[in-house]
Design a protein around this motif. Structure first.
Motif, PDB file in Angstrom:
ATOM      1  N   UNK A 194       9.009  -4.380 -15.179  1.00 23.86           N
ATOM      2  CA  UNK A 194       9.366  -5.717 -14.700  1.00 23.86           C
ATOM      3  C   UNK A 194       8.522  -6.111 -13.484  1.00 23.86           C
ATOM      4  N   UNK A 195       8.233  -5.141 -12.614  1.00 20.98           N
ATOM      5  CA  UNK A 195       7.344  -5.423 -11.488  1.00 20.98           C
ATOM      6  C   UNK A 195       5.969  -5.851 -12.001  1.00 20.98           C
ATOM      7  N   UNK A 196       5.470  -5.150 -13.003  1.00 20.91           N
ATOM      8  CA  UNK A 196       4.161  -5.503 -13.564  1.00 20.91           C
ATOM      9  C   UNK A 196       4.167  -6.930 -14.107  1.00 20.91           C
ATOM     10  N   UNK A 197       5.271  -7.314 -14.750  1.00 25.31           N
ATOM     11  CA  UNK A 197       5.369  -8.653 -15.322  1.00 25.31           C
ATOM     12  C   UNK A 197       5.418  -9.718 -14.224  1.00 25.31           C
ATOM     13  N   UNK A 198       6.215  -9.457 -13.178  1.00 22.95           N
ATOM     14  CA  UNK A 198       6.326 -10.418 -12.072  1.00 22.95           C
ATOM     15  C   UNK A 198       4.986 -10.583 -11.369  1.00 22.95           C
ATOM     16  N   UNK A 199       4.334  -9.462 -11.093  1.00 19.84           N
ATOM     17  CA  UNK A 199       3.035  -9.513 -10.414  1.00 19.84           C
ATOM     18  C   UNK A 199       2.021 -10.264 -11.264  1.00 19.84           C
ATOM     19  N   UNK A 200       2.015 -10.009 -12.573  1.00 15.05           N
ATOM     20  CA  UNK A 200       1.096 -10.713 -13.471  1.00 15.05           C
ATOM     21  C   UNK A 200       1.381 -12.210 -13.481  1.00 15.05           C
ATOM     22  N   UNK A 201       2.667 -12.573 -13.527  1.00 14.45           N
ATOM     23  CA  UNK A 201       3.008 -13.996 -13.546  1.00 14.45           C
ATOM     24  C   UNK A 201       2.571 -14.705 -12.286  1.00 14.45           C
ATOM     25  N   UNK A 202       2.833 -14.089 -11.131  1.00 13.16           N
ATOM     26  CA  UNK A 202       2.466 -14.721  -9.862  1.00 13.16           C
ATOM     27  C   UNK A 202       0.958 -14.838  -9.722  1.00 13.16           C
ATOM     28  N   UNK A 203       0.242 -13.743 -10.016  1.00 13.29           N
ATOM     29  CA  UNK A 203      -1.214 -13.773  -9.878  1.00 13.29           C
ATOM     30  C   UNK A 203      -1.841 -14.781 -10.838  1.00 13.29           C
ATOM     31  N   UNK A 204      -1.281 -14.893 -12.048  1.00  8.91           N
ATOM     32  CA  UNK A 204      -1.819 -15.853 -13.016  1.00  8.91           C
ATOM     33  C   UNK A 204      -1.597 -17.293 -12.586  1.00  8.91           C
ATOM     34  N   UNK A 205      -0.632 -17.494 -11.671  1.00  7.08           N
ATOM     35  CA  UNK A 205      -0.355 -18.833 -11.150  1.00  7.08           C
ATOM     36  C   UNK A 205      -1.102 -19.097  -9.839  1.00  7.08           C
ATOM     37  N   UNK A 206      -1.974 -18.167  -9.434  1.00  4.14           N
ATOM     38  CA  UNK A 206      -2.777 -18.375  -8.241  1.00  4.14           C
ATOM     39  C   UNK A 206      -2.151 -17.868  -6.957  1.00  4.14           C
ATOM     40  N   UNK A 207      -1.143 -16.973  -7.064  1.00  4.08           N
ATOM     41  CA  UNK A 207      -0.466 -16.443  -5.887  1.00  4.08           C
ATOM     42  C   UNK A 207      -0.975 -15.033  -5.600  1.00  4.08           C
ATOM     43  N   UNK A 208      -1.409 -14.781  -4.372  1.00  2.42           N
ATOM     44  CA  UNK A 208      -1.766 -13.428  -3.966  1.00  2.42           C
ATOM     45  C   UNK A 208      -0.497 -12.604  -3.798  1.00  2.42           C
ATOM     46  N   UNK A 209      -0.557 -11.343  -4.224  1.00  2.00           N
ATOM     47  CA  UNK A 209       0.647 -10.511  -4.228  1.00  2.00           C
ATOM     48  C   UNK A 209       0.463  -9.288  -3.343  1.00  2.00           C
ATOM     49  N   UNK A 210       1.442  -9.057  -2.469  1.00  5.53           N
ATOM     50  CA  UNK A 210       1.547  -7.819  -1.698  1.00  5.53           C
ATOM     51  C   UNK A 210       2.639  -6.987  -2.339  1.00  5.53           C
ATOM     52  N   UNK A 211       2.256  -5.895  -2.972  1.00  8.58           N
ATOM     53  CA  UNK A 211       3.212  -5.047  -3.688  1.00  8.58           C
ATOM     54  C   UNK A 211       3.686  -3.956  -2.734  1.00  8.58           C
ATOM     55  N   UNK A 212       4.989  -4.002  -2.346  1.00 11.10           N
ATOM     56  CA  UNK A 212       5.487  -3.068  -1.320  1.00 11.10           C
ATOM     57  C   UNK A 212       6.182  -1.857  -1.920  1.00 11.10           C
ATOM     58  N   UNK A 213       6.349  -1.821  -3.252  1.00  9.80           N
ATOM     59  CA  UNK A 213       6.943  -0.663  -3.902  1.00  9.80           C
ATOM     60  C   UNK A 213       8.447  -0.600  -3.746  1.00  9.80           C
ATOM     61  N   UNK A 214       8.990   0.619  -3.729  1.00  7.90           N
ATOM     62  CA  UNK A 214      10.440   0.813  -3.670  1.00  7.90           C
ATOM     63  C   UNK A 214      10.915   0.670  -2.229  1.00  7.90           C
ATOM     64  N   UNK A 215      11.634  -0.410  -1.975  1.00  4.67           N
ATOM     65  CA  UNK A 215      12.221  -0.694  -0.672  1.00  4.67           C
ATOM     66  C   UNK A 215      13.525  -1.451  -0.873  1.00  4.67           C
TER      67      UNK A 215
END
Length: 452
Positions: free
Chosen positions: A60-81
């Motif tokens: 699900x993280x991979x899907x969210x990151x892909x969706x945001x990046x495909x919409x032009x949003x830079x992503x900071x992935x902080x992992x398990x927090x």
């Protein structure tokens, strides 16, 4: 389609209700809606994305990151927090959006998506509705506008998130915890590393249980929804107190040295007095929901503090706090919000502040929690009734009036329609548990006959 967003984001069985396609689509929709609202105006947008350790969080993280990046949003992935860590990082990093993947206290097969706006605050209902509408519009055929080339979002891991959050927790702690022995139950969840680190660096001697997440064991017989292991561990290790979190660590419940539960109402009462003493309890007011124990209300009155009550749900507590400038609020379930230091319930922060009060006063947690007496509370769920008529039934109104007259000033009746099921919750409090049980059953019978 039924409303996707509930009171705390979108939840469901991962890969059945909550699929990769849904996660991706909602993320793209969120980016488009926030762009239209002017959130991204004049700069390249950034999002913070975190998760709890559920196995499904990986895809699900991979899907969210892909969706945001495909919409032009830079992503900071902080992992398990923890959820409050993602909210905090969204604020301090100046991100335009935060996304947390967690189903909180739910069992492992479930997962969820929670969005935070700039500053780390929960999205308003109107924005959630708009995201859902845009998602549905494009799901049924309308194409997305997609950036290309340098316009696509970039993705990077932000490992500094752990230290940033722990440092924040320690910086707001009023005093150290030296001399305290504390058992932490991490629910095999998102705080499994953060919470022990924070408590240890604050000076406590820490014993951990439920701190070995494997992706499948989150909330499994441990954490704030299953206090038995923590109670036993506190007594076994001769600890001063125990702290329990849920899967995403936005909750905190506690256990005293004798193994007795200290619930969210009692924690609120202890923190309210500490904050009043420190001069940080604005308006001498605490915000809680209508489900708070009557003993909490009576204790606040006795201590000369004001109590504002809201509908059930930490989002309603937070709305009232922000609207009126109050500093402390929460729920019996352990969602406690200290608005000067967090934008949402923060279980680790709550536990640290509770332990700090024990350390500062030299009193036991049992003594501190004794500021309020929990009155017996009976809850009966009456199923398969017309919940829409709770407020209009004359027969039911008469029965409630009679019950309230019988209970007097040391009792209380609350009828609450479920938000998701055809049932009505009957809650009765009284000084005597047998009286509470008898009144609750009598009211439940009237609800069934009047609304069935």
């Amino acid at each position: 389609m039924g409303r996707l967003f509930g009171t705390d984001g979108v939840r469901g069985v991962a890969n059945a209700d909550l699929t990769a396609e849904l996660a991706l689509g909602l993320s793209v929709a969120a980016a488009h809606v926030l762009a239209e609202a002017g959130t991204f105006e004049g700069h390249r947008p950034t999002a913070v994305v975190g998760r709890d350790p559920r196995a499904s969080g990986e895809f699900l993280e991979a899907a969210v990151v892909a969706g945001l990046a495909s919409a032009g949003v830079d992503v900071l992935r902080v992992g398990v927090l923890p959820t409050p860590a993602v909210a905090h990082l969204t604020g301090v990093l100046g991100a335009d959006l935060g996304v947390m993947l967690s189903a909180s206290h739910n069992a492992m097969p479930d997962n969820g998506i929670k969005f935070f706006a700039r500053g780390g605050h929960k999205l308003a209902d109107e924005l959630e509705d708009k995201i859902e509408a845009v998602y549905e519009e494009h799901r049924t055929g309308a194409p997305w506008e997609r950036p290309t080339g340098a316009g696509v979002g970039r993705v990077r891991d932000f490992g500094e998130g752990f230290e940033t959050y722990v440092s924040h927790l320690l910086s707001v702690l009023p005093n150290r915890l030296d001399g305290l022995k504390i058992v932490l139950d991490e629910a095999h969840g998102a705080a499994a590393h953060v919470s022990p680190e924070a408590f240890s660096r604050a000076g406590a001697q820490v014993v951990t249980i439920g701190a070995e997440p494997d992706g499948l064991n989150i909330n499994d017989g441990c954490g704030s929804t299953h206090l038995e292991l923590l109670k036993a561990a506190v007594v076994e290790h001769g600890a001063d107190l125990g702290i329990a979190h849920d899967g995403d660590a936005d909750r905190c419940l506690a256990v005293d040295a004798a193994g007795n539960e200290v619930d969210g109402d009692q924690i609120l009462a202890v923190l309210a007095l500490a904050m009043r003493e420190a001069g940080t309890l604005r308006g001498d007011t605490v915000v809680a929901t209508v489900m708070s124990n009557l003993g909490f209300k009576l204790a606040m009155e006795r201590e000369g503090l004001n109590l504002v009550q809201t509908a059930v749900g930490d989002r309603y507590v937070l709305e009232s706090m922000k609207e009126n400038g109050y500093a402390l609020g929460g729920e019996q379930s352990g969602h406690v919000i200290v608005l000067d230091h967090a934008t949402t319930g923060d279980g680790t922060l709550t536990g640290l502040m509770l332990a700090a009060r024990v350390a500062a006063t030299g009193k036991s947690l049992a003594d501190l929690a004794g500021v309020m007496e929990r009155l017996p509370q009976i809850l009966v769920n009456v199923k398969d009734v017309d919940k829409s008529r709770v407020t209009t039934s004359g027969e039911l109104a008469a029965a409630v009036t009679a019950a309230e007259r019988e209970l007097g000033s040391t009792g209380r009746v609350l009828l609450r329609p479920s938000g998701t099921e055809p049932l009505v919750r009957v809650m009765v409090e009284a000084a005597d548990i047998e009286q509470a049980r008898a009144v609750a059953q009598r009211l439940a019978d009237v609800v069934k006959s009047a609304l069935g």
